[in-house]
Design an enzyme around this catalytic site. Sequence first.
Site, PDB file in Angstrom:
ATOM      1  N   LYS A  54       0.849  -1.211   0.000  1.00  0.00           N
ATOM      2  CA  LYS A  54       0.000   0.000   0.000  1.00  0.00           C
ATOM      3  C   LYS A  54       0.871   1.242   0.000  1.00  0.00           C
ATOM      4  O   LYS A  54       0.639   2.192  -0.760  1.00  0.00           O
ATOM      5  CB  LYS A  54      -0.939  -0.020   1.227  1.00  0.00           C
ATOM      6  CG  LYS A  54      -2.078  -1.025   1.059  1.00  0.00           C
ATOM      7  CD  LYS A  54      -2.827  -1.312   2.349  1.00  0.00           C
ATOM      8  CE  LYS A  54      -3.829  -2.446   2.122  1.00  0.00           C
ATOM      9  NZ  LYS A  54      -4.465  -2.936   3.334  1.00  0.00           N
ATOM     10  N   GLN A  98      -4.416  -1.559   9.550  1.00  0.00           N
ATOM     11  CA  GLN A  98      -4.310  -2.903   8.967  1.00  0.00           C
ATOM     12  C   GLN A  98      -4.888  -3.942   9.941  1.00  0.00           C
ATOM     13  O   GLN A  98      -4.481  -4.009  11.096  1.00  0.00           O
ATOM     14  CB  GLN A  98      -2.832  -3.202   8.653  1.00  0.00           C
ATOM     15  CG  GLN A  98      -2.623  -4.502   7.918  1.00  0.00           C
ATOM     16  CD  GLN A  98      -3.277  -4.521   6.533  1.00  0.00           C
ATOM     17  OE1 GLN A  98      -3.162  -3.574   5.770  1.00  0.00           O
ATOM     18  NE2 GLN A  98      -3.983  -5.593   6.225  1.00  0.00           N
ATOM     19  N   ASP A 121     -11.241   2.844   3.924  1.00  0.00           N
ATOM     20  CA  ASP A 121     -11.708   1.458   3.767  1.00  0.00           C
ATOM     21  C   ASP A 121     -13.234   1.412   3.662  1.00  0.00           C
ATOM     22  O   ASP A 121     -13.802   0.395   3.282  1.00  0.00           O
ATOM     23  CB  ASP A 121     -11.288   0.624   4.990  1.00  0.00           C
ATOM     24  CG  ASP A 121     -10.106  -0.289   4.703  1.00  0.00           C
ATOM     25  OD1 ASP A 121      -9.871  -0.585   3.517  1.00  0.00           O
ATOM     26  OD2 ASP A 121      -9.428  -0.689   5.664  1.00  0.00           O
TER      27      ASP A 121
END
Length: 300
Positions: A54, A98, A121
């Site tokens: 990422k 994460q 997200d």
Amino acid sequence: MSAKLIKGAEVAAEIRDELKKEVEELKAKHNITPGLVTILVGEDPGSVSYVTAKQKTAHELGFHSVQDNQSPEITEEALLKLLDKYNKDPKIHGILVQLPLPKHIDSNKVLYGINPDKDVDAFHPVNVGRILIGNYAFLPCTPAGCQELIVRGYGDPKGKEVVVVGRSNIVGKPMVAIMIQKKAGANATVTCVHTGTPKEKMIEHCKRADILIVAAGVPKYVQADWVKPGACVIDVGVNRIGKSEKTGKAILAGDVDFETVKEVASAITPVPGGVGPMTITMLMKNTVMAAKLAAGLIKI
Ligand code: NAP
């Protein structure tokens, strides 16, 4: 008939090129540099490789990118405080924690501690609600990636019969919510099947689908005789079905019996190399949207 392969890496590269241009324009015209922080708690090897990928993509796109590593002993309170710091940081537009987090931390509490406008997200309940209402800035990365693969690899889903297999909060449900939007790239007639659907009914529904999206987590579940000839098949599943003796690497299979279904469908995503490569790219797209949202260039 052998279906056209919808290659995730190619579509992802196309979107990243578009994003790169958008980032250059944001910098030149508005003096805005999209900022993304990825927070990693502990050193789980899978999580380390995800956040590294990422950060690498964010860097390549010209973002302001921050990797924040925290000890696995961090308390929930300290993690929430850290989120608060990034919530208030004007250089950071997107915050990604994460998962999974260590057991002593309530993941939902942490995810709900992210400012919804920085929740790239799109897991925060405020964003889930925004998507249902149809007034949102970003969509959850995996189903948003599926939408891009359909639009760019098959065609406009408007007016088509879409069947989604699976109803998880991260794939199936948002996929339904995306496909029923009265918007470009959606506007389809949508059915969702799951373990509550009797098997013969499920097959009946799947057979009607112009676009069949499968996210059940059951290897090679969907068979060729469940698929309408000429359908587009999007296989979200990633299942480890063994280990290669040669390389020692995991052998992956999707939720679709690829070898037989590809002879019936007109377009299909492979596993690996289909939906998987899209997820990080959609995270980058969401970060650009979050930067535009913070600057008032878009409104929700
Ligand atoms: P999940 O949370 O386990 O949800 C699976 C869903 O499928 C549930 O709604 C379940 O129904 C339904 N289901 C399970 N078995 C079924 C069956 N035999 N018939 C009909 N429906 C069935 O999984 P997920 O997180 O949505 O992920 C699904 C798959 O996608 C997994 O293989 C996962 O690894 C993969 N995935 C890939 C990506 C990517 O980037 N490529 C991202 C996320 C997930 P109930 O609700 O009734 O239990």
